[in-house]
Write an enzyme that holds these catalytic residues in place. Sequence first.
Site, short mmCIF file in Angstrom:
data_model
loop_
_atom_site.label_atom_id
_atom_site.label_comp_id
_atom_site.label_asym_id
_atom_site.label_seq_id
_atom_site.Cartn_x
_atom_site.Cartn_y
_atom_site.Cartn_z
N SER A 97 0.79 -1.23 0.00
CA SER A 97 0.00 0.00 0.00
C SER A 97 0.82 1.28 0.00
CB SER A 97 -0.95 0.00 1.21
OG SER A 97 -2.01 -0.88 1.00
N LYS A 130 0.01 3.82 -2.60
CA LYS A 130 -1.03 4.85 -2.48
C LYS A 130 -0.45 6.25 -2.28
CE LYS A 130 -4.19 1.36 -0.86
NZ LYS A 130 -4.54 0.51 0.29
N SER A 133 -6.14 3.01 4.53
CA SER A 133 -5.51 2.25 3.45
C SER A 133 -6.55 1.51 2.62
CB SER A 133 -4.48 1.26 4.01
OG SER A 133 -3.60 0.84 2.99
N LYS A 142 2.79 6.51 5.48
CA LYS A 142 1.95 5.40 4.98
C LYS A 142 2.50 4.05 5.40
CE LYS A 142 -1.63 3.90 2.83
NZ LYS A 142 -1.64 2.76 3.78
#
Length: 435
Positions: free
Chosen positions: A96, A99, A151, A258
């Site tokens: 992720s 992202k 997420s 993140k």
Amino acid sequence: MHRRARAGLLKTAARCATAAVLVAAALATSAAATSTPPPTPVGVEGSPSPFPTVLQTPRPAPHPPAIRARLAVLEDMSTGQVLDGKRAADRRPIASLTKIMTAMIVLGRTHSGDLVTVSRRAALTPPSDIGLKEGEQLTVHDLLEGLMLSSANDAAVALAEHVAGSAQAFVAMMNRRAAALGLRRTHFASPNGLDDRGYSTARDLAALTAAAFRAPGFRHLVATKFADVQGPPEKKEARHLQNRNVLLWLYRGATGVKTGFTVGAGWCLVATAVRHGRRLVAVVLGDPSQSASFSDAATLLNYGFAEFQESELALPGETEGAILLQGEPVIVAATEELVRLVRVDRLDDVRSTFVAAQGVTLPVERGERIGELLFRTGGLRLGAVPVVATEPVAAPPSGPGTLPEAPPPAGLAPAFDSALRLLHAASRAAWGSLL
């Protein structure tokens, strides 16, 4: 000893003493965390997942710390200077962390209040998710918070389709942006990273993060701990979101960014923090556990804040010494500022090397660029600055009947050895303390 060098050494001693006090104080107290992150649901129907409440970080030391992540890098966000790395150029799935690119592109191509209609494909995207329903309409702002706090993979697809018409077209957009940013070892295959076919490197992700922080709204988005966004049509209550990056609670000065996990990628994290005006980014990839990823990132950040000192290596117009050009001394001055972080135990080991510009020969005019000074400490390259001649220097005379000799290579004059000159580099220190 050079006057500025002597003054620099005195400043260094004083700041080292101050830093020792800060370190001792930090080790004597356990009040580093701002709070403890509460358990948070994983997926709209998921059970609460307990987050780590304590970071396991060793005492910082002058040598790079041991971490469990397979790949890692620690950088100064302002300059891109690498402070530490572990296989930082190796490619690996990034889950992720993908992202970060998705959010940066969306922020640059939409307005926060734009309405997004959720497609069937987005609604059926597997967890993690925020439970989007086909035909539901949410704002870009709400979907971005779902994307970066929870997420949410369904939010990633909905945003990608809104911006580019399809997820595939959005992925092409992601790869074009990566190429434009010079991320040569990065490739995206989805807007959410579920695929494990996309990959990047620790260094590329640090560069991507620095670029994303320049996007309006990104800085605030990734520092948000909680958000309430519009709920699904059949329910009146809002979706309550919580950021999965526990460093926002546990690490003083944390600003983002993140988390990520897939079986192929392992536990991943991009973490940023600011202390005393210094902005650092740590990237850890392939950690064995969620707790390890947070502790590894905090360990790297501690190392950067505690063991490095901001140093002025060159200032515009400042005389840098003399170089030998065809056997003649030429006094040179820098044309740009060069400020870098230098490890405290290597402040007296900074060296500069003169690299002549291609084809430069005597005579030279005042202000003529004749090369650059390359600064290093140990085997680490700190940076380079262009240098110009401060005064005109004529070509050496050649006597009658003598054959011209090949000019000797250009280099630093011994009288201006950079080890002595650079002892003043201890100015403008910015010490951080531990957790």
